[in-house]
Write an enzyme that holds these catalytic residues in place. Structure first.
Site, PDB file in Angstrom:
ATOM      1  N   GLN A 198       5.145 -10.539   2.802  1.00  0.00           N
ATOM      2  CA  GLN A 198       5.121  -9.148   3.227  1.00  0.00           C
ATOM      3  C   GLN A 198       6.439  -8.490   2.835  1.00  0.00           C
ATOM      4  OE1 GLN A 198       2.444  -7.868   4.216  1.00  0.00           O
ATOM      5  NE2 GLN A 198       1.221  -9.423   5.239  1.00  0.00           N
ATOM      6  N   ARG A 216       0.834  -1.196   0.000  1.00  0.00           N
ATOM      7  CA  ARG A 216       0.000   0.000   0.000  1.00  0.00           C
ATOM      8  C   ARG A 216       0.874   1.253   0.000  1.00  0.00           C
ATOM      9  NH1 ARG A 216      -2.700   2.994   4.034  1.00  0.00           N
ATOM     10  NH2 ARG A 216      -1.527   1.849   5.613  1.00  0.00           N
ATOM     11  N   ARG A 259      12.106 -25.519  35.425  1.00  0.00           N
ATOM     12  CA  ARG A 259      12.590 -24.629  34.372  1.00  0.00           C
ATOM     13  C   ARG A 259      13.637 -25.344  33.519  1.00  0.00           C
ATOM     14  NH1 ARG A 259      12.813 -18.918  33.995  1.00  0.00           N
ATOM     15  NH2 ARG A 259      14.409 -18.206  32.526  1.00  0.00           N
ATOM     16  N   ASN A 312       7.868   1.047   1.604  1.00  0.00           N
ATOM     17  CA  ASN A 312       8.085   0.041   0.568  1.00  0.00           C
ATOM     18  C   ASN A 312       9.086   0.492  -0.487  1.00  0.00           C
ATOM     19  OD1 ASN A 312       6.255  -2.214   1.247  1.00  0.00           O
ATOM     20  ND2 ASN A 312       4.674  -0.651   1.073  1.00  0.00           N
TER      21      ASN A 312
END
Length: 235
Positions: A106, A10, A158, A20
């Site tokens: 992306q 966009r 743990r 971009n």
């Protein structure tokens, strides 16, 4: 298998304006993802969905197809990604190029190692899943806040980091890569659905550009991966 590889881009970005198109490690940010997609095997239909003429020009120069402009109603700040993908699927079907799978990449996650995209395609075919989601592994030392904070691991036992296994690790969705059968978008309006699988990526591939600092980190990673030159970006 015909794959539509869609890169949404966009024009209006708020955190990092025009991100971009920002030059990162010698080329526009979006060009890294396009070049990686074009180098993947088997080859894909690499399409950029944008509402912006300058992004369209840069994308075409990098080798992507830009067969349409994204409608304004699909280019708002609050527009979800799924309608953008469905719009591209419908355009592909109308052009007699109906995909068997859709890879969503992306552009804001430009760091991908050689072979990553090809490996994702191979995993989809080998496993027969309906959707793959790109993830990076991380230690399970995660807490949820609240009146009674809770841990995602057994605090009474743990584990040591060196003893962690694929089953005891947690996996963070990167947002970088999704590979999905079209029916999932058609019926579920989602990039993840049906029988889903994890596509485990390297930790270095988890960069997501939202800030100027993220851009600097992405540049350093790309320069490191592509020394001594940045003339090519394998898939």
């Amino acid at each position: 298998m015909r794959i539509l590889c869609l890169v949404p881009a966009r024009g209006g970005s708020k955190g990092v304006p025009r991100k971009n198109l920002r030059v990162v490690a010698g080329r526009p940010l979006i060009a890294w993802t396009i070049e990686q997609a074009l180098a993947a095997r088997p080859s894909m239909d690499v399409v950029v969905s944008t509402d912006d003429d300058e992004i369209a020009r840069v994308a075409e120069e990098a080798g992507a197809l830009v067969p349409f402009r994204r409608p304004a109603e699909l280019a708002q700040d609050d527009t979800p990604t799924e309608p953008v993908v469905r719009h591209a699927i419908e355009a592909a079907r109308a052009a007699d190029a109906a995909p068997d799978a859709v890879m969503l990449l992306q552009a804001t996650s430009p760091v991908r190692l050689p072979g990553t995209l090809s490996r994702a395609i191979a995993q989809l075919e080998a496993t027969g899943v309906d959707s793959l989601v790109g993830v990076v592994p991380q230690a399970p030392f995660i807490w949820t806040d609240g009146p009674e904070p809770s841990a995602a691991y057994d605090v009474t036992a743990r584990p040591r980091r060196q003893d962690l296994t694929p089953q005891t690790l947690r996996y963070r969705e990167t947002g970088s890569l999704y590979l999905t059968r079209p029916w999932v978008y058609d019926e579920l309006d989602n990039r993840i659905g049906g029988r889903a699988g994890l596509f485990v990526m390297d930790e270095v591939e988890g960069v997501d550009v939202d800030t100027e600092l993220d851009l600097a980190v992405a540049e350093q990673q790309l320069l490191s991966l592509h020394q001594p030159t940045t003339t090519g970006t394998p898939a």
